[in-house]
Design a protein around this motif. Structure first.
Motif, mmCIF file in Angstrom:
data_model
loop_
_atom_site.group_PDB
_atom_site.id
_atom_site.type_symbol
_atom_site.label_atom_id
_atom_site.label_comp_id
_atom_site.label_asym_id
_atom_site.label_seq_id
_atom_site.Cartn_x
_atom_site.Cartn_y
_atom_site.Cartn_z
ATOM 1 N N ASP A 195 -3.379 12.122 2.938
ATOM 2 C CA ASP A 195 -4.574 12.656 3.585
ATOM 3 C C ASP A 195 -4.888 11.994 4.917
ATOM 4 O O ASP A 195 -5.806 12.418 5.632
ATOM 5 C CB ASP A 195 -5.781 12.568 2.645
ATOM 6 N N GLN A 196 -4.128 10.946 5.267
ATOM 7 C CA GLN A 196 -4.339 10.278 6.545
ATOM 8 C C GLN A 196 -3.255 10.626 7.574
ATOM 9 O O GLN A 196 -3.263 10.094 8.682
ATOM 10 C CB GLN A 196 -4.415 8.763 6.346
ATOM 11 N N TRP A 197 -2.326 11.490 7.189
ATOM 12 C CA TRP A 197 -1.311 11.914 8.154
ATOM 13 C C TRP A 197 -1.976 12.777 9.232
ATOM 14 O O TRP A 197 -2.876 13.583 8.952
ATOM 15 C CB TRP A 197 -0.230 12.726 7.463
ATOM 16 N N HIS A 198 -1.502 12.622 10.430
ATOM 17 C CA HIS A 198 -2.031 13.401 11.550
ATOM 18 C C HIS A 198 -0.958 14.394 12.014
ATOM 19 O O HIS A 198 0.192 14.014 12.236
ATOM 20 C CB HIS A 198 -2.428 12.474 12.705
ATOM 21 N N GLN A 244 0.841 -1.195 0.000
ATOM 22 C CA GLN A 244 0.000 0.000 0.000
ATOM 23 C C GLN A 244 0.878 1.248 0.000
ATOM 24 O O GLN A 244 1.831 1.343 0.761
ATOM 25 C CB GLN A 244 -0.904 0.006 1.239
ATOM 26 N N GLY A 288 1.612 7.323 10.323
ATOM 27 C CA GLY A 288 0.787 6.127 10.430
ATOM 28 C C GLY A 288 1.533 4.849 10.101
ATOM 29 O O GLY A 288 1.002 3.748 10.246
ATOM 30 N N LYS A 307 -0.508 7.347 2.440
ATOM 31 C CA LYS A 307 -1.664 8.204 2.165
ATOM 32 C C LYS A 307 -1.501 9.537 2.892
ATOM 33 O O LYS A 307 -1.622 9.619 4.113
ATOM 34 C CB LYS A 307 -2.944 7.500 2.590
#
Length: 364
Positions: free
Chosen positions: A252-255, A247, A271, A250
């Motif tokens: 847009d999924q980083w915090h 995979q 992540g 991503k």
């Protein structure tokens, strides 16, 4: 046959034997090489002077007594003496040989060890975590001093499959090794041909690492710096291999989190573990005026978090984080594509560089 004739025949035979012996002795002498001196410059050995009667075009300089690693350099002849100058200064503590036609050793010399210099340390082996994906793509080795430029780095690195009790060769052997300009950071690729599932090496040999198994990477203490100083000790890194990672990261999924410390630092949670050096190279911070914000970055939490401390306190209410799309995870999947993917007809196998961005409000 009369006595006089027999005497003349014997005389001719003796003369012929004497001539043959003289030619043999002269031939043996021509193949002799005598080392006269080592040539120094700023404490480094930058040449070796020798004498010989043979054609010096037949001579080559090699590392050690038996290796096939030749030393690149030039021979200059003057007043009956010859001097070989390597492109890179000779390594202290290393033995070199002069060989005729690349095989016959005619002479050898050893570069003296430097005194009063402490041993060199291996600072880190990356990834700096104990579990890696089955399709791990790269490893990094960071040293505190420039390392030697003779031989091959893989001669000093041993990988053992501890589960099956066998030594393996997972790394791709390159003629031009991947060092940084200071020669303090070495990048080794696990064989990409064995990682990509649509290639012949993968079908014939399988993956370099196998899920569910444990591996040890051992660094030999005989590895020397460019000044001939050995490593302080041997080093080992142990890894457990987990399932494959196919995979791509991503964005847009980083915090993103702002710390309430004196410097009001930011921390990005990816992540998942990321390539340690690409993360530091590809992520930059900008203010609302598109001016770059300087600061210090380091990786935390097994390379899954990036901590950024600005050189000065934040101004404005928003920060832009720019990320080059070549940023990869441990398996070589970047922000645009998976590493193990088929290349479609008409598609380039090389990604075109892109810069992606995300914004974070400092008032959060």
């Amino acid at each position: 046959m009369d006595v006089k004739k027999r005497h003349n025949i014997r005389k001719e035979i003796k003369v012929g034997l004497v001539f043959f012996c003289l030619v043999l002795i002269a031939g043996c002498g021509r193949d002799e090489v005598t080392i006269e001196q080592l040539d120094y410059e700023s404490e480094q050995v930058v040449g070796v002077t020798f004498t010989t009667a043979m054609n010096v075009e037949q001579l080559r300089v090699f590392v050690g007594e038996e290796s096939q690693t030749s030393v690149i350099g030039v021979i200059v002849s003057q007043n009956g003496q010859h001097s070989f100058s390597p492109v890179i200064p000779f390594t202290p503590g290393q033995t070199y040989t002069l060989r005729k036609n690349n095989t016959e050793v005619l002479a050898s010399f050893t570069i003296p060890e430097l005194e009063g210099i402490e041993e060199v340390a291996l600072l880190a082996i990356y990834p700096q975590l104990d579990t890696v994906p089955e399709n791990l793509l790269k490893m990094y080795f960071e040293f505190e001093a420039p390392m030697q430029e003779v031989g091959n780095a893989l001669d000093f690195i041993r990988v053992t499959n501890e589960t099956d009790g066998m030594e393996i060769a997972p790394f791709l052997r390159l003629e031009s090794e991947l060092w940084n300009k200071d020669r303090t950071l070495l990048t080794l690729w696990l064989d990409p041909g064995r990682i990509k599932t649509d290639l012949i090496p993968n079908r014939e040999k399988g993956l370099p690492l196998r899920a569910g198994k444990t591996y040890t990477v051992a660094i030999d203490s005989s590895w020397k710096s460019s000044r001939g100083v050995r490593l302080k000790k041997g080093y080992t890194q142990r890894y457990y291999v987990n399932e494959r990672d196919d995979q791509k990261p991503k964005l847009d999924q980083w915090h993103i989190e702002r710390h309430k410390d004196a410097f009001q630092s930011l921390e990005i949670d990816f992540g998942e573990p990321m390539d340690a050096f690409l993360a530091l190279e590809t992520i930059r911070f900008y203010d609302k005026n598109k001016q770059r914000i300087d600061g210090r970055m380091n990786l935390r939490a097994n390379q899954s978090r990036l901590h950024f401390v600005p050189d000065s306190l934040w101004t404005g209410t928003e920060v832009e984080i720019r990320v080059e799309s070549r940023l990869e995870d441990l398996a070589g999947n970047n922000l645009e594509r998976r590493f193990d993917r088929p290349v479609l007809e008409g598609e380039s196998a090389i990604d075109s560089p892109k810069v992606l961005s995300m914004k974070y409000k400092l008032t959060q």
